[in-house]
Design an enzyme around this catalytic site. Structure first.
Site, PDB file in Angstrom:
ATOM      1  N   ARG A  86      18.886 -12.739   6.068  1.00  0.00           N
ATOM      2  CA  ARG A  86      20.553 -12.591   5.713  1.00  0.00           C
ATOM      3  C   ARG A  86      21.162 -13.902   5.386  1.00  0.00           C
ATOM      4  O   ARG A  86      20.740 -15.000   5.807  1.00  0.00           O
ATOM      5  CB  ARG A  86      21.041 -11.861   7.114  1.00  0.00           C
ATOM      6  N   HIS A 136       1.024  -1.149   0.152  1.00  0.00           N
ATOM      7  CA  HIS A 136       0.008  -0.034  -0.041  1.00  0.00           C
ATOM      8  C   HIS A 136       0.725   1.307  -0.103  1.00  0.00           C
ATOM      9  O   HIS A 136       1.862   1.194   0.586  1.00  0.00           O
ATOM     10  CB  HIS A 136      -1.069   0.057   1.079  1.00  0.00           C
TER      11      HIS A 136
END
Length: 189
Positions: A182, A119
């Site tokens: 990661r 959004h």
């Protein structure tokens, strides 16, 4: 406005303005996805029937080597491409308006979320939708409860650990963990 025009706009990365004609087509299409997934998730179906329902949801063929364990949810359905020998475990949720492509030989763990829309951050534009595709390469393993965010590409042979939140691209042959995900090591080959 038509579904084809909406898909063209979504796949071009155009913003879908809240309450616009394209936004209305998206919501109409979602009603069909809700109908199909309601049938899919409403009781037991043999694997061939599950594939038929997934094919109806995506609006195209699904290879007989694909396995989906319901419940499965997609709030649009018409922008999903699934390769061969793909396994999607139960509880997965695909928000596919921006496009989801899953390569051959992938394993998608329980409760994985693939989200292709954001959004707008501006409060007055919050109903506007910004699509970005998720591309999953070949032979990728996504662990249970992982979340893949809009615009992410996951390279061939990569592993996404359980509960990881993937916010950026994952190189091929890489294991990622955590939130945000990661890289922790290479996949042994």
């Amino acid at each position: 406005m038509t579904l084809t025009e909406l898909l063209d706009a979504l796949n071009a990365g155009h913003t879908i303005t809240g309450n616009s004609p394209l936004h209305h087509v998206m919501h109409e299409t979602s009603q069909d996805a809700l109908r199909v997934t309601g049938e899919l998730n409403g009781g037991y179906h043999p694997p061939a029937r599950v594939r038929e329902l997934i094919a109806e949801l995506v609006g195209g063929a699904v290879d007989e080597s694909v396995t989906v364990f319901p419940p499965f949810h997609a709030d649009f359905g018409k922008n999903i491409t699934i390769g061969k020998r793909v396994f999607i475990n139960s509880g997965c949720k695909f928000q596919d308006q921006g496009g989801i492509t899953i390569g051959d030989d992938c394993l998608i763990g329980h409760n994985t979320v693939l989200a292709t829309l954001n959004h707008d951050l501006e409060p007055s534009r919050r109903a506007d939708l910004h699509p970005a595709p998720i591309r999953i390469g070949r032979n990728v393993w996504i662990g249970a409860n992982a979340t893949i965010l809009p615009g992410v590409t996951i390279g061939d042979n990569a592993v996404v650990a359980a509960a990881a939140v993937v916010t950026k691209d994952v190189p091929a042959d890489t294991v990622v963990v955590g939130s945000p995900a990661r890289a922790v090591r290479a996949v042994a080959g």
